[in-house]
Design a protein around this motif. Structure first.
Motif, PDB file in Angstrom:
ATOM      1  N   SER A 211     -49.492 -74.767 -20.036  1.00 50.53           N
ATOM      2  CA  SER A 211     -48.550 -73.662 -19.814  1.00 50.53           C
ATOM      3  C   SER A 211     -47.229 -73.901 -20.535  1.00 50.53           C
ATOM      4  N   ASN A 215     -45.795 -71.331 -23.270  1.00 54.38           N
ATOM      5  CA  ASN A 215     -44.437 -70.793 -23.284  1.00 54.38           C
ATOM      6  C   ASN A 215     -43.736 -71.075 -24.611  1.00 54.38           C
ATOM      7  N   THR A 218     -45.226 -68.641 -27.248  1.00 51.99           N
ATOM      8  CA  THR A 218     -45.073 -67.208 -27.018  1.00 51.99           C
ATOM      9  C   THR A 218     -43.652 -66.801 -26.632  1.00 51.99           C
ATOM     10  N   GLY A 219     -42.855 -67.773 -26.181  1.00 55.79           N
ATOM     11  CA  GLY A 219     -41.525 -67.427 -25.694  1.00 55.79           C
ATOM     12  C   GLY A 219     -41.542 -66.814 -24.315  1.00 55.79           C
ATOM     13  N   GLU A 220     -42.691 -66.908 -23.619  1.00 55.50           N
ATOM     14  CA  GLU A 220     -42.821 -66.329 -22.283  1.00 55.50           C
ATOM     15  C   GLU A 220     -42.317 -67.312 -21.229  1.00 55.50           C
ATOM     16  N   GLY A 221     -42.298 -66.848 -19.988  1.00 54.15           N
ATOM     17  CA  GLY A 221     -41.834 -67.682 -18.883  1.00 54.15           C
ATOM     18  C   GLY A 221     -42.920 -67.955 -17.870  1.00 54.15           C
ATOM     19  N   VAL A 222     -44.122 -68.250 -18.335  1.00 57.76           N
ATOM     20  CA  VAL A 222     -45.215 -68.575 -17.415  1.00 57.76           C
ATOM     21  C   VAL A 222     -44.859 -69.833 -16.642  1.00 57.76           C
ATOM     22  N   THR A 231     -50.636 -73.297 -12.666  1.00 65.37           N
ATOM     23  CA  THR A 231     -51.083 -71.926 -12.895  1.00 65.37           C
ATOM     24  C   THR A 231     -52.588 -71.859 -12.733  1.00 65.37           C
ATOM     25  N   THR A 235     -53.700 -66.084 -18.464  1.00 63.73           N
ATOM     26  CA  THR A 235     -52.608 -65.284 -18.987  1.00 63.73           C
ATOM     27  C   THR A 235     -52.815 -65.107 -20.486  1.00 63.73           C
ATOM     28  N   ARG A 237     -51.171 -63.430 -24.202  1.00 62.06           N
ATOM     29  CA  ARG A 237     -50.037 -62.867 -24.901  1.00 62.06           C
ATOM     30  C   ARG A 237     -50.339 -62.817 -26.396  1.00 62.06           C
TER      31      ARG A 237
END
Length: 429
Positions: A211, A215, A218-222, A231, A235, A237
């Motif tokens: 995870s 992140n 992707t720059g996401e905040g999972v 997790t 997920t 992206r």
């Protein structure tokens, strides 16, 4: 249960061959307990020469557990192994505390973390499957007779029989709902298969840093914490890569040794996302002393899913090993492993936490996904703006020039690099 003082006991049974050594299994069991918010008051390995059918442990070991519970004000005992219903009940009576085994603990974690409708259905089904085998000795009230009107088992039906019947009915409903969810997931997977975008699946042992890497890419905040099973639900992206305008990155549930059989079956649909991937990134915690054993666990699961051939070990999907957590290695060890990784085209060394080596990984992924790309030439009417724009958006256009007119129509002659999936999509336009 959360916040309760806990004693973690890891039985080391002489007749059982384990993938991890006793200390590593104890550390993992403590990690599982911490993941559900328990407080570890005491933990240790207990060697078991002969398994006792009534308590698993010998009488002296049971007394030690009971004494440690008193001394450390323990509220819960976690046994890192499988307990039969009668063993669980007898241990609870002798130590005077609630006792759960490894399966029960993992089910608690999964129940707390599952976020999607499918995840919750899978966890409930697994929990009921586990619970129905424990009705015999779990609660004394289940031995009572219950009355009735004759159409629900009759007046002689015991409470335990009624509870079993209710569990079976609930499990039947859950299986039907899950089957519908799986059909929907299959439709989505098929739709992605027809799309031009390649799919990259992150797999690995739990807490390997999937995870965190997800992140970073992707720059996401999972959710990404130093916890086992941080997790659970997959997920996905979209990301951009060199030579690939768009790719889908999928983060899957972490693997673990001795995963309860109920959960292996329940989460198979989630793991099946891996089988539709164009590239698998096998993320490894290279700083973990048990990293080799953890790798074996992951490869065993991929073999069960049919990704890896059980006979020759060949993978149907390209696998790139990502040696993560280099920031936790000392200088000499890091240098040695980095040299090994540099000589292996199927290995990438990095730290997802610090970002070191991530840019190189992105380049490697892009190169891997474009290795199957071939150059094609198309003669397209200049008026067909949709197909011309599609080639520019999804392929690597090498040349776009005026072509010879065809039947009085001006044409464009386009030379473009496409991978097989993109070519198939273009042909359907």
């Amino acid at each position: 249960m959360r916040g309760g003082r806990t004693l973690v006991v890891c039985p080391d049974i002489r007749s059982v061959r384990y993938d991890l050594d006793a200390d590593a299994r104890l550390a993992e069991a403590c990690g599982l307990a911490l993941a559900i918010g328990l407080v570890i008051a005491e933990s240790y390995v207990l060697p078991v020469r002969d398994v006792k059918p009534n308590t698993l442990f010998g009488s002296g070991q049971v007394e030690r557990i009971a004494t440690d519970c008193e001394l450390n004000e323990v509220e819960l005992v976690v046994v890192d192994g499988a307990l039969s219903p009668i063993q669980q009940r007898n241990l609870e009576e002798k130590v005077g505390r609630k006792v759960i085994d490894r399966t029960g603990l993992i089910l608690e974690i999964f129940g707390e973390r599952a976020a999607t409708a499918e995840g919750r259905l899978q966890v409930e089904l697994a929990h009921l499957d586990y619970q129905q085998s424990r009705l015999v000795r779990s609660w004394t009230h289940l031995e009572r007779q219950r009355g009735g009107f004759g159409f629900l088992g009759g007046p002689g039906e015991t409470q335990i029989e009624a509870d079993r019947r209710m569990i079976r009915q609930r499990m039947g409903r859950l299986r039907r709902e899950l089957e519908q969810v799986r059909k929907t997931r299959t439709l989505h997977r098929d739709r992605r298969g027809r799309a031009p975008w390649p799919v990259i699946a992150l797999v690995g042992y739990t807490n390997a840093g999937k995870s965190t890497l997800f992140n970073r890419l992707t720059g996401e905040g999972v959710m990404a914490e130093d916890l086992l099973f941080a997790t659970l639900d997959p997920t996905m992206r979209a990301i951009s890569l060199p030579g690939v305008e768009k790719a889908i990155l999928s983060d899957t549930v972490g693997f673990i040794s001795d995963l309860p059989t109920q959960l292996v079956a329940a989460f198979r649909a989630t793991l099946e996302e891996v089988t539709a991937a164009d590239l698998i990134l096998h993320v490894r915690d290279i700083a973990n002393p048990s990293t080799a054993a953890q790798k074996k666990q992951v490869l065993d699961v991929l073999t069960d899913l049919g990704v890896i051939d059980a006979d020759d070990g060949a993978s149907a999907i390209p696998i790139l090993e990502v040696w993560n957590k280099f920031d936790l290695l000392d200088g000499e060890r890091a240098d040695a492993l980095e040299a090994i990784a540099a000589d292996d085209p199927d290995v990438a060394a990095l730290s997802a936490f610090t970002g070191r080596g991530v840019d190189e990984l992105v380049q490697r992924i892009g190169a891997q996904l474009t290795t199957q790309a071939v150059t094609r030439e198309y003669q397209i009417p200049a008026s067909d703006g949709q197909r011309i724009a599609w080639l520019h958006a999804h392929g690597e256009v090498l040349d776009d020039a005026d072509g010879e007119p065809h039947e009085g129509q001006p044409m464009r002659q386009i030379r473009v690099r496409l991978n097989p999936k993109e070519f198939g999509q273009f042909e359907t336009l």
